[in-house]
Design a protein around this motif. Structure first.
Motif, PDB file in Angstrom:
ATOM      1  N   SER A 128       3.912  -5.798   2.039  1.00  0.00           N
ATOM      2  CA  SER A 128       3.805  -4.413   2.944  1.00  0.00           C
ATOM      3  C   SER A 128       4.370  -4.728   4.593  1.00  0.00           C
ATOM      4  CB  SER A 128       2.665  -3.867   2.793  1.00  0.00           C
ATOM      5  OG  SER A 128       1.693  -4.482   3.470  1.00  0.00           O
ATOM      6  N   GLU A 137      -2.280  -1.430   0.222  1.00  0.00           N
ATOM      7  CA  GLU A 137      -1.367  -2.067  -0.766  1.00  0.00           C
ATOM      8  C   GLU A 137      -1.726  -2.278  -2.063  1.00  0.00           C
ATOM      9  OE1 GLU A 137      -0.716  -3.620   3.388  1.00  0.00           O
ATOM     10  OE2 GLU A 137      -2.494  -2.974   2.161  1.00  0.00           O
ATOM     11  N   THR A 149      -1.066   1.317  -3.449  1.00  0.00           N
ATOM     12  CA  THR A 149       0.191   1.556  -3.780  1.00  0.00           C
ATOM     13  C   THR A 149       0.739   0.799  -5.115  1.00  0.00           C
ATOM     14  OG1 THR A 149       0.487   1.760  -1.281  1.00  0.00           O
ATOM     15  CG2 THR A 149       2.560   1.491  -2.686  1.00  0.00           C
ATOM     16  N   TYR A 205       4.196   2.809   3.176  1.00  0.00           N
ATOM     17  CA  TYR A 205       3.745   2.226   2.397  1.00  0.00           C
ATOM     18  C   TYR A 205       4.597   1.960   1.070  1.00  0.00           C
ATOM     19  CZ  TYR A 205      -0.069   0.686   5.414  1.00  0.00           C
ATOM     20  OH  TYR A 205      -0.833   0.384   6.601  1.00  0.00           O
ATOM     21  N   MET A 239       6.986  -0.851  -0.942  1.00  0.00           N
ATOM     22  CA  MET A 239       6.487  -1.375  -1.985  1.00  0.00           C
ATOM     23  C   MET A 239       7.256  -0.846  -3.226  1.00  0.00           C
ATOM     24  SD  MET A 239       2.358  -2.130  -1.029  1.00  0.00           S
ATOM     25  CE  MET A 239       2.165  -3.028  -2.559  1.00  0.00           C
TER      26      MET A 239
END
Length: 568
Positions: free
Chosen positions: A83, A112, A115, A417, A421
């Motif tokens: 990220s 994080e 996601t 994010y 990702m």
């Protein structure tokens, strides 16, 4: 619950390390005990309050359609590297290694991780929208933990994350969370305001904070009820003054000011107000130092300043050696006349005439400075904090300032994010689309401290009913020496408990004054005193925690009052 079985220890003295009211009262009332700097054990009484907060939050999140899960508190470093936040987050991030030398962190937040969950579980737009939430322990390595649970290192947070196919969907999810948060704080019985805010470390395009109003609040809130406006002072906008600048009446004059290094010194020397002076602040820029010019009585807004082109972010003041090298003068003697650095003028400065400023020479200032004669008419920007009386952005009123404690924050993250990702779903046309994300946090432990800051008096905590660890305390006077009192107290305890109330029976063999003081300190909303004198008259002594006087009521009146009151 019987007091004699509750193992509650209250303190008469204020702990030496406690700075604010909530910290002092939480320690004195036995809600928490300090383990280490920024680390607290929640004792049984405090945990009862904490669970009541959690229950209300969970009920409203479920009602809003969010799905509860539980993510690990310890997170692998590779997600944060992916990220881009492993290095960016800085020393707040508690980093560690396992036995295989793999790097991890104790999560301060979970963007994080969620996601990663979403990119693994969500495949099609048909699965959207979805909103996941958890109630989980977080850790942020605060440089100076203080104010008890208000700024601790370990804390409990409710964090939620929505995923949508487009911005319209994100806006609907965001609006649902706004409504859910409003319902939560209304149910908890807290006075609060919702304010526009800066997104800070989390990022995103829009965010709003939920503040519990309290005189001890760390944040300043600018608001105007007439204009239905509220904003954190960090983000409250100012505009160009809607007045014509007065004509120059003085000649430009350079004069000696030995030892004058502050606006206060200058005003005292000249006998003028700070609003007729200008101060020059030099900050680090992307290509060298930058000068920021404000009216002498105004404060620089760092959040606004660091967003200006050419200004370094986070905002950093230039050191004296850098300033001397760039201007030939030291801080305290700087001004816009002859300034060779890139310059930003605040809106309010442009309305000044005949003002005073530094001369860019140590020990000298200018007075009688005017635009169009001594300085070009400037392009201006919003550089300062708003003050009481400033006009609202809508122009329908003027601003007031209140103090608030941030207890909730909602963000529109967008694709910050999910794009980094690669969290995508297949759209209706078969193309992969990056999901739009929202993030929604509530400080569960912080709510407890904020509630006390807003609700207390000289005797202790005054809980709003929905937050109280117990609904009613029964104070039995001399029950160990009076069969009548013991039997009456036990019967009332059983009946109220059967009615669904949380009841604390103070059955200790202690003086009445001790029992009353503890009841006040703990802050239980309703107190009923049972004694021989009242029993002889068929009465009980009742007092609400917010009342100043007690009332003698018939037993049935007390029962009806407690059963029908809105303490649940």
């Amino acid at each position: 619950m019987r007091f004699s079985e509750f193992a509650l220890t209250t303190l008469k003295e204020v702990p030496a390390d406690a700075e604010i009211v909530s910290h002092k009262l939480m320690l004195r009332a036995g809600l928490v005990r300090r383990l280490s700097s920024g680390l607290f054990t929640w004792m049984p009484l405090g945990l009862r309050v904490l669970r009541k907060v959690e229950n209300v939050v969970r009920e409203e999140m479920d009602r809003a359609g969010a799905l509860e899960l539980l993510m690990p508190a310890v997170q692998p470093a590779e997600l944060w590297v992916e990220s881009g936040r492993w290095d960016k987050y800085g020393p707040l991030l508690l980093r560690m290694q396992d036995r295989h030398s793999r790097e991890f962190c104790f999560g301060p937040t979970h963007e994080e991780v969620i996601t990663d969950v979403a990119r693994s579980e969500l495949r099609s737009y048909k699965q959207l929208p979805v909103n996941y939430y958890q109630i989980q322990t977080k850790f942020r390595d605060e440089i100076r933990p203080r104010f008890g649970v208000m700024r601790s290192r370990e804390f409990i947070m409710k964090d939620a994350y929505s995923f949508d196919i487009d911005q319209d969907g994100l806006q609907k999810s965001y609006d649902r969370m706004h409504a859910a948060y409003t319902a939560i704080f209304e149910r908890l019985g807290l006075k609060f305001r919702v304010v526009d805010a800066d997104s800070g470390e989390i990022g995103g395009s829009r965010s709003q904070e939920f503040h519990v109003l309290a005189d001890s609040g760390e944040d300043a809130i600018a608001y105007c009820d007439e204009d239905h406006y509220a904003s954190n002072v960090e983000t409250a906008a100012t505009s160009k003054p809607d007045v014509d600048r007065a004509d120059a009446t003085e000649d430009l004059e350079k004069f000696p000011t030995p030892g004058v290094k502050t606006i206060e010194d200058l005003c005292e020397l000249l006998g003028v107000g700070a609003a007729q002076t200008v101060k020059t602040l030099v900050v680090e820029g992307t290509d060298g130092p930058v000068a920021l010019i404000l009216r002498g009585d105004h404060e620089l807004n760092a959040v606004k300043a660091q967003k200006l082109a050419g200004v370094a972010s986070p905002l950093t003041m230039a050191d004296p050696s850098t300033i001397w090298k760039a201007t030939g003068a030291n801080p305290g003697s700087l001004g816009p006349v002859g300034m060779t650095l890139p310059v930003y003028f605040d809106h309010a400065v442009a309305a000044l005439s005949d003002f005073t400023c530094g001369a860019n020479e140590d020990g000298f200032h200018y007075k009688g400075v005017n635009f169009e004669r001594d300085l070009p008419d400037p392009e201006t920007v919003d550089l300062r904090n708003v003050v009481i009386g400033d006009p609202t952005p809508g122009g329908k009123g003027t601003l007031s300032i209140a103090r608030g404690i941030e207890v909730g924050h909602i963000f529109q993250l967008g694709t910050q994010y999910s794009e980094a990702m690669n969290a995508t779903v297949q759209a209706s046309d078969g193309q992969n689309i990056v999901m739009e994300m929202g993030c929604y946090g509530i400080g569960i432990t912080r709510i407890v401290g904020a509630a006390i800051e807003q609700n207390h008096d000289e005797n202790g905590i005054v809980w709003p009913g929905p937050l109280a660890p117990f609904d009613v305390v029964l104070v039995a006077i001399n029950m160990h020496r009076s069969d009548d009192v013991r039997e009456a107290a036990e019967a009332l305890y059983a009946e109220l408990t059967e009615a669904g109330l949380d009841v604390l029976l103070d059955d200790r063999d202690a003086r009445p004054g001790v029992k009353f003081a503890d009841a006040e300190l703990i802050g239980i909303p309703h107190r009923v005193v049972i004694g021989d004198r009242g029993i002889a008259k068929g009465e009980l002594e009742y007092r609400h925690r917010r009342d100043t006087e007690s009332r003698d009521l018939k037993r049935e009146e007390v029962l009806n009052l407690l059963k029908e009151s809105s303490i649940r």
